[in-house]
Design an enzyme around this catalytic site. Sequence first.
Site, PDB file in Angstrom:
ATOM      1  CD  GLU A   1      -5.163   5.991   7.082  1.00 56.18           C
ATOM      2  OE1 GLU A   1      -4.455   6.120   6.306  1.00 56.18           O
ATOM      3  OE2 GLU A   1      -5.156   5.209   8.172  1.00 56.18           O
TER       4      GLU A   1
ATOM      5  CD  GLN B   1       4.953   7.735  10.038  1.00 60.74           C
ATOM      6  OE1 GLN B   1       5.957   6.992   9.808  1.00 60.74           O
ATOM      7  NE2 GLN B   1       3.784   7.555   9.436  1.00 60.74           N
TER       8      GLN B   1
ATOM      9  CB  VAL C   1      -6.551  -1.707   0.401  1.00 59.79           C
ATOM     10  CG1 VAL C   1      -5.258  -1.441   0.833  1.00 59.79           C
ATOM     11  CG2 VAL C   1      -6.471  -2.487  -0.833  1.00 59.79           C
TER      12      VAL C   1
ATOM     13  CB  CYS D   1      13.462   9.280   8.462  1.00 57.74           C
ATOM     14  SG  CYS D   1      14.174  10.741   8.977  1.00 57.74           S
TER      15      CYS D   1
ATOM     16  CG  ASP E   1       7.584   6.233   3.448  1.00 56.22           C
ATOM     17  OD1 ASP E   1       8.195   7.107   2.880  1.00 56.22           O
ATOM     18  OD2 ASP E   1       7.267   5.984   4.519  1.00 56.22           O
TER      19      ASP E   1
ATOM     20  CE  LYS F   1      11.153   2.944   0.295  1.00 52.74           C
ATOM     21  NZ  LYS F   1      10.727   3.247  -0.720  1.00 52.74           N
TER      22      LYS F   1
ATOM     23  CB  ALA G   1       7.376  14.021   5.633  1.00 55.59           C
TER      24      ALA G   1
ATOM     25  CB  CYS H   1      15.645  14.472   7.375  1.00 55.78           C
ATOM     26  SG  CYS H   1      17.162  13.723   7.805  1.00 55.78           S
TER      27      CYS H   1
HETATM   28  C1  LIG Z   1      10.915   8.046  13.328  1.00 58.18           C
HETATM   29  C2  LIG Z   1      10.637   8.796  12.207  1.00 58.18           C
HETATM   30  C3  LIG Z   1      11.299   9.849  12.094  1.00 58.18           C
HETATM   31  C4  LIG Z   1      11.086  10.625  10.732  1.00 58.18           C
HETATM   32  N1  LIG Z   1      11.691  11.858  10.344  1.00 58.18           N
HETATM   33  C5  LIG Z   1      11.376  12.377   9.150  1.00 58.18           C
HETATM   34  C6  LIG Z   1      12.066  13.576   8.901  1.00 58.18           C
HETATM   35  O1  LIG Z   1      12.773  14.206   9.819  1.00 58.18           O
HETATM   36  N2  LIG Z   1      11.865  14.263   7.790  1.00 58.18           N
HETATM   37  C7  LIG Z   1      10.965  13.669   6.933  1.00 58.18           C
HETATM   38  O2  LIG Z   1      10.777  14.383   5.804  1.00 58.18           O
HETATM   39  N3  LIG Z   1      10.385  12.600   7.194  1.00 58.18           N
HETATM   40  C8  LIG Z   1      10.814  11.652   8.210  1.00 58.18           C
HETATM   41  N4  LIG Z   1      10.299  10.558   8.404  1.00 58.18           N
HETATM   42  C9  LIG Z   1       9.488   9.677   7.354  1.00 58.18           C
HETATM   43  C10 LIG Z   1       8.036  10.106   7.098  1.00 58.18           C
HETATM   44  O3  LIG Z   1       7.146  10.092   8.088  1.00 58.18           O
HETATM   45  C11 LIG Z   1       7.596   9.367   5.778  1.00 58.18           C
HETATM   46  O4  LIG Z   1       8.463   9.257   4.854  1.00 58.18           O
HETATM   47  C12 LIG Z   1       6.292   9.726   5.379  1.00 58.18           C
HETATM   48  O5  LIG Z   1       5.280   9.810   6.536  1.00 58.18           O
HETATM   49  C13 LIG Z   1       5.810   8.894   4.265  1.00 58.18           C
HETATM   50  O6  LIG Z   1       4.438   9.091   4.004  1.00 58.18           O
HETATM   51  P1  LIG Z   1       3.522   7.846   3.478  1.00 58.18           P
HETATM   52  O7  LIG Z   1       2.112   8.342   3.114  1.00 58.18           O
HETATM   53  O8  LIG Z   1       4.064   7.170   2.349  1.00 58.18           O
HETATM   54  O9  LIG Z   1       3.259   6.944   4.648  1.00 58.18           O
HETATM   55  P2  LIG Z   1       2.616   7.158   6.103  1.00 58.18           P
HETATM   56  O10 LIG Z   1       2.384   8.455   6.470  1.00 58.18           O
HETATM   57  O11 LIG Z   1       3.076   6.093   6.973  1.00 58.18           O
HETATM   58  O12 LIG Z   1       1.196   6.646   5.848  1.00 58.18           O
HETATM   59  C14 LIG Z   1       0.734   5.512   5.252  1.00 58.18           C
HETATM   60  C15 LIG Z   1      -0.969   5.271   5.391  1.00 58.18           C
HETATM   61  O13 LIG Z   1      -1.287   4.339   4.930  1.00 58.18           O
HETATM   62  C16 LIG Z   1      -2.265   3.506   5.949  1.00 58.18           C
HETATM   63  N5  LIG Z   1      -2.405   2.228   5.572  1.00 58.18           N
HETATM   64  C17 LIG Z   1      -1.490   1.116   5.800  1.00 58.18           C
HETATM   65  N6  LIG Z   1      -2.139   0.013   5.549  1.00 58.18           N
HETATM   66  C18 LIG Z   1      -3.040   0.279   4.845  1.00 58.18           C
HETATM   67  C19 LIG Z   1      -4.048  -0.555   4.124  1.00 58.18           C
HETATM   68  N7  LIG Z   1      -3.887  -2.037   4.079  1.00 58.18           N
HETATM   69  N8  LIG Z   1      -5.075   0.011   3.648  1.00 58.18           N
HETATM   70  C20 LIG Z   1      -5.364   1.395   3.660  1.00 58.18           C
HETATM   71  N9  LIG Z   1      -4.524   2.034   4.224  1.00 58.18           N
HETATM   72  C21 LIG Z   1      -3.570   1.668   4.844  1.00 58.18           C
HETATM   73  C22 LIG Z   1      -1.577   3.897   7.341  1.00 58.18           C
HETATM   74  O14 LIG Z   1      -2.606   3.728   8.132  1.00 58.18           O
HETATM   75  C23 LIG Z   1      -1.101   5.196   6.927  1.00 58.18           C
HETATM   76  O15 LIG Z   1      -2.052   6.188   7.379  1.00 58.18           O
HETATM   77  C24 LIG Z   1      10.333   9.969   9.650  1.00 58.18           C
HETATM   78  C25 LIG Z   1       9.782   8.636   9.978  1.00 58.18           C
HETATM   79  C26 LIG Z   1       9.936   8.118  11.346  1.00 58.18           C
HETATM   80  C27 LIG Z   1       8.886   6.796  11.435  1.00 58.18           C
END
Ligand SMILES: Cc1cc2nc3c(=O)[nH]c(=O)nc-3n(C[C@H](O)[C@H](O)[C@H](O)COP(=O)(O)OP(=O)(O)OC[C@H]3O[C@@H](n4cnc5c(N)ncnc54)[C@H](O)[C@@H]3O)c2cc1C
Length: 463
Positions: free
Chosen positions: A93, A101, A136, A223, A362, A370, A372, A405
């Site tokens: 990371e 988020q 990565v 979201c 996601d 998609k 949290a 959500c």
């Molecule tokens: C405006 C907004 C509102 C939202 N509202 C809600 C809500 O009300 N309820 C809800 O449940 N969800 C909500 N979400 C969605 C939620 O935040 C995401 O679905 C959740 O964060 C997905 O988790 P994730 O780990 O897949 O992605 P993320 O949490 O985005 O994490 C991805 C990680 O991968 C890392 N990464 C990226 N590229 C690389 C690489 N090449 N190598 C290594 N690491 C890398 C990033 O730095 C990051 O830390 C919302 C999102 C947004 C943007």
Amino acid sequence: MSQPEQRENRSRQQQSTEALAAAMDRSGLSRRDFLKIAGAAGLASATGVQAAPAQAAVSTRARIVVLGGGAAGLTMAARLRALLDGARITVVEPSEIHDYQPGWTLVAAGVYSVGEVQRRNERYIPRGVDWVRSAVAAIDPESQRVETVDGDHLDYDFLVVATGLHLDFEAIDGLRREDIGRPGLTSIYASAEAARDAYEQVRTFGERGGVARFTIPGTPIKCAGAPIKATFIAESLLQSAGQRGDAEFHYHTGADRLFSVARFDTMVRDLYAERDIAVNEDGFLAAVDIDARQATFRGTNGNEETVDYDYLHVTPPMRAHGFVREAGLAVEDGALADGGWLAVDDRTLQHTRYPNIFGAGDVVATAIGKTASTVRSHGAVMPDNLVDVLQDREPSREFDGYTSCPLITEVGKAALVEFDYSLQEVPTFGFIDQGEPSWMWWRLKVHMIKPLYFNMLRGRYLR
Ligand SMILES: Cc1cc2nc3c(=O)[nH]c(=O)nc-3n(C[C@H](O)[C@H](O)[C@H](O)COP(=O)(O)OP(=O)(O)OC[C@H]3O[C@@H](n4cnc5c(N)ncnc54)[C@H](O)[C@@H]3O)c2cc1C
């Protein structure tokens, strides 16, 4: 469940409620209010707010590499750490800061500060797990090796891909991610700071009046309710400032539905009509002329229409990061092929071609999910399935598509939306109509979901 297990579970639930109540106290909601909501909602037992049952850790020397330390990466790493004894787990990371988020909508509402949605990642990397502070660059699934952008290599026995998704602002002609924040141009998706900027620009827009436009792309997005929330929040801020009269509101989409679940599609349309927010089904945002403040929408028939704006909120197209497809790990056909999403079985989250690769969050190619909240479900499924495979068994757990959500309908009110692959509602609190916008779900969003989320990162309160 045996009687001692039941006793242990009850005691855990009690501790969970106490822990949440303490978190409420710290966040400013009175214990009385908390208990009112928890009582009305039967929180401790009904939300699945419970620690995962204790089980003996499986002994192994397997090397497990988790790509991404966001919501999914940290949650999967924490759960794997608890399930396995002796595994060498590494999280890759690049960021020092973890962004909550789901709180960005509340930053855009002026309720949270930027500092309230950011924490240092080092607090959440589980003890005993290595953290490679890099990104990565490539995955070679044949030789079971990952390469980082710094040129280092990591060999793995099992790989968890949890790198989230890429915000493709550049797919819109005339737009780059760094343009967000220029006068009149906002996106709560870009960052916590951009969400704060969206709030400030709404205030300026309210003082001057004009035309506000809110967009949604034709790709899957995280979201899916957030573009709607951004619209309701902005409209509500102007209403309460007494500035609504000089502003026109437009929501633009090229999709048939505003929300995938029929009931909420109707609810949003009704509320938009009530609040004089025009729904333009003229297509998706294709180009922006930032200096001229003009936006071009392209319909599914290819027709284009260019319109003026004073305030534009962009939800960009989204796709998986390029290295997923380059590694031959992306879904190759069907409706999701364009986005290069990780090809997993949509129930087990195991890769469809490489049994030692799993996905969470996601990045995975599932039709919905998609959020949290979905990660809470992935956390209860994916790590256990990986452990099954590690022990030469078939994956035993199934993800049901859970997506949720709180759909903010104005500052101070939300509906609690929960559904699964069937696109039918799966309400946690079946005895209350969760779909009816209420102060209660707003309070849940403001005060309760954040502590739940940060506990999830430690592998707790999985669904
Ligand atoms: C405006 C907004 C509102 C939202 N509202 C809600 C809500 O009300 N309820 C809800 O449940 N969800 C909500 N979400 C969605 C939620 O935040 C995401 O679905 C959740 O964060 C997905 O988790 P994730 O780990 O897949 O992605 P993320 O949490 O985005 O994490 C991805 C990680 O991968 C890392 N990464 C990226 N590229 C690389 C690489 N090449 N190598 C290594 N690491 C890398 C990033 O730095 C990051 O830390 C919302 C999102 C947004 C943007």
